[in-house]
Design a protein around this motif. Sequence first.
Motif, PDB file in Angstrom:
ATOM      1  N   ASP A 181       0.824  -1.205   0.000  1.00 21.32           N
ATOM      2  CA  ASP A 181       0.000   0.000   0.000  1.00 21.32           C
ATOM      3  C   ASP A 181       0.860   1.257   0.000  1.00 21.32           C
ATOM      4  OD1 ASP A 181      -2.302  -1.467  -0.030  1.00 21.32           O
ATOM      5  OD2 ASP A 181      -2.750  -1.232   2.106  1.00 21.32           O
ATOM      6  N   LEU A 182       1.991   1.202   0.711  1.00 19.76           N
ATOM      7  CA  LEU A 182       2.861   2.371   0.756  1.00 19.76           C
ATOM      8  C   LEU A 182       3.549   2.603  -0.587  1.00 19.76           C
ATOM      9  CD1 LEU A 182       4.483   2.080   4.300  1.00 19.76           C
ATOM     10  CD2 LEU A 182       2.563   3.514   3.571  1.00 19.76           C
ATOM     11  N   VAL A 183       3.895   1.533  -1.277  1.00 21.00           N
ATOM     12  CA  VAL A 183       4.446   1.685  -2.626  1.00 21.00           C
ATOM     13  C   VAL A 183       3.397   2.317  -3.536  1.00 21.00           C
ATOM     14  CG1 VAL A 183       5.256   0.446  -4.673  1.00 21.00           C
ATOM     15  CG2 VAL A 183       6.134  -0.174  -2.420  1.00 21.00           C
ATOM     16  N   GLU A 184       2.157   1.835  -3.447  1.00 16.18           N
ATOM     17  CA  GLU A 184       1.073   2.418  -4.236  1.00 16.18           C
ATOM     18  C   GLU A 184       0.889   3.899  -3.901  1.00 16.18           C
ATOM     19  OE1 GLU A 184      -0.543   1.396  -6.684  1.00 16.18           O
ATOM     20  OE2 GLU A 184      -0.699  -0.782  -6.681  1.00 16.18           O
ATOM     21  N   GLU A 185       1.060   4.219  -2.633  1.00 13.68           N
ATOM     22  CA  GLU A 185       0.926   5.613  -2.216  1.00 13.68           C
ATOM     23  C   GLU A 185       1.994   6.480  -2.885  1.00 13.68           C
ATOM     24  OE1 GLU A 185      -1.015   8.597  -0.615  1.00 13.68           O
ATOM     25  OE2 GLU A 185      -1.582   6.566  -0.021  1.00 13.68           O
ATOM     26  N   PHE A 186       3.231   5.989  -2.915  1.00 13.97           N
ATOM     27  CA  PHE A 186       4.298   6.780  -3.534  1.00 13.97           C
ATOM     28  C   PHE A 186       4.119   6.850  -5.048  1.00 13.97           C
ATOM     29  CE2 PHE A 186       8.563   8.040  -4.773  1.00 13.97           C
ATOM     30  CZ  PHE A 186       8.823   9.034  -3.848  1.00 13.97           C
ATOM     31  N   ILE A 187       3.633   5.782  -5.654  1.00  5.23           N
ATOM     32  CA  ILE A 187       3.330   5.818  -7.089  1.00  5.23           C
ATOM     33  C   ILE A 187       2.325   6.936  -7.372  1.00  5.23           C
ATOM     34  CG2 ILE A 187       2.213   4.573  -8.992  1.00  5.23           C
ATOM     35  CD1 ILE A 187       3.327   1.979  -7.774  1.00  5.23           C
ATOM     36  N   GLY A 188       1.298   7.004  -6.537  1.00  7.29           N
ATOM     37  CA  GLY A 188       0.304   8.055  -6.709  1.00  7.29           C
ATOM     38  C   GLY A 188       0.897   9.444  -6.579  1.00  7.29           C
ATOM     39  N   ILE A 189       1.851   9.609  -5.673  1.00  6.49           N
ATOM     40  CA  ILE A 189       2.463  10.919  -5.463  1.00  6.49           C
ATOM     41  C   ILE A 189       3.283  11.343  -6.680  1.00  6.49           C
ATOM     42  CG2 ILE A 189       4.247  12.116  -4.135  1.00  6.49           C
ATOM     43  CD1 ILE A 189       3.198  10.624  -1.654  1.00  6.49           C
ATOM     44  N   VAL A 190       4.122  10.446  -7.202  1.00  6.37           N
ATOM     45  CA  VAL A 190       4.961  10.826  -8.346  1.00  6.37           C
ATOM     46  C   VAL A 190       4.135  10.994  -9.612  1.00  6.37           C
ATOM     47  CG1 VAL A 190       7.012   9.725  -7.397  1.00  6.37           C
ATOM     48  CG2 VAL A 190       5.545   8.416  -8.936  1.00  6.37           C
ATOM     49  N   ARG A 191       2.969  10.352  -9.671  1.00  6.50           N
ATOM     50  CA  ARG A 191       2.092  10.524 -10.826  1.00  6.50           C
ATOM     51  C   ARG A 191       1.129  11.698 -10.671  1.00  6.50           C
ATOM     52  NH1 ARG A 191       0.301   4.446 -12.912  1.00  6.50           N
ATOM     53  NH2 ARG A 191       2.051   4.198 -14.359  1.00  6.50           N
ATOM     54  N   GLY A 192       1.195  12.350  -9.535  1.00  6.46           N
ATOM     55  CA  GLY A 192       0.371  13.526  -9.338  1.00  6.46           C
ATOM     56  C   GLY A 192      -1.071  13.255  -8.972  1.00  6.46           C
ATOM     57  N   ARG A 193      -1.344  12.059  -8.448  1.00 10.37           N
ATOM     58  CA  ARG A 193      -2.710  11.779  -8.034  1.00 10.37           C
ATOM     59  C   ARG A 193      -3.077  12.598  -6.807  1.00 10.37           C
ATOM     60  NH1 ARG A 193      -2.000   5.342  -7.799  1.00 10.37           N
ATOM     61  NH2 ARG A 193      -1.801   4.865 -10.032  1.00 10.37           N
ATOM     62  N   THR A 194      -4.353  12.941  -6.720  1.00  8.75           N
ATOM     63  CA  THR A 194      -4.836  13.612  -5.527  1.00  8.75           C
ATOM     64  C   THR A 194      -5.018  12.588  -4.418  1.00  8.75           C
ATOM     65  OG1 THR A 194      -7.150  13.316  -6.164  1.00  8.75           O
ATOM     66  CG2 THR A 194      -6.038  15.315  -6.932  1.00  8.75           C
ATOM     67  N   VAL A 195      -5.302  13.072  -3.213  1.00 11.17           N
ATOM     68  CA  VAL A 195      -5.478  12.174  -2.072  1.00 11.17           C
ATOM     69  C   VAL A 195      -6.629  11.211  -2.323  1.00 11.17           C
ATOM     70  CG1 VAL A 195      -6.049  12.060   0.374  1.00 11.17           C
ATOM     71  CG2 VAL A 195      -4.533  13.843  -0.457  1.00 11.17           C
TER      72      VAL A 195
END
Length: 258
Positions: A181-195
């Motif tokens: 889940d934390l890897v997915e969280e960082f993927i979302g951050i570098v891809r610019g996903r919102t919360v």
Amino acid sequence: MQATPSSFRLAYVPGVTPTKWVRVWAERLPDVPLELVSVAAGDGTETLVSGAADAGLVRLPVDRALLSAIPLYTETTVVVFPKDHWLAAAEEVAPADLAEEVVLHPLDDTLGWESVPGLPAFERPATTADAIELVAAGIGVLAVPQSLARLHHRRDLTYRTLAEVPQSQIALSWREDRTTDLVEEFIGIVRGRTVNSSRGRGAQPAENPAAPAKQQQKPRPKQQQKPKRPASAGGRARGGAGASGGSGGARRGKPRGR
């Protein structure tokens, strides 16, 4: 209930600046510290495969049999030389311009040359840092990603863009079998996903369908206006303005005796 990991370890190779992503991480997951792990240019894959980091900002290629990777951006290639070098007069350098120059090729090269332009040095430097020292000594010039030229900046050296040559590509990489889940969280951050669009644990929980919905107030029906009564034959209306006197009203009669 799953325990919160003590930290998230992010590896990064020289030249990569993860500051903006670290800042977003701290805002979204303040209870999970992000630990930065600096690794040598060629050690990114080994660091991730061994589990020394949960994910890494590394240069491609990586071992795709073991690692997943998301390309993030491509770096500009430049050539580094002394400030008094004749190349300083050019706005951009082509490989043909280096034909008579000694071009250093360090063992930790990140460009993956098929054929290095220019003349080969007597010996390959062990690292990019060593090659920079040789450039400063006037031994030759060095082609590197712009981020590495900035990392090893010296006042007596400068650089120009080197056109039509290999370029380095930065990617986010992690072990395929450890997509947490934390890897997915960082993927979302570098891809610019919102919360709310993130897939990791920083995503906002959806509303519980079993929870009672808020009672919505029904809009009040519009109050129907009463139809006006038709005026009398004499042009008077019962009540209202017509009964209060005026130019169009009837005269008041004498009061009745008591």
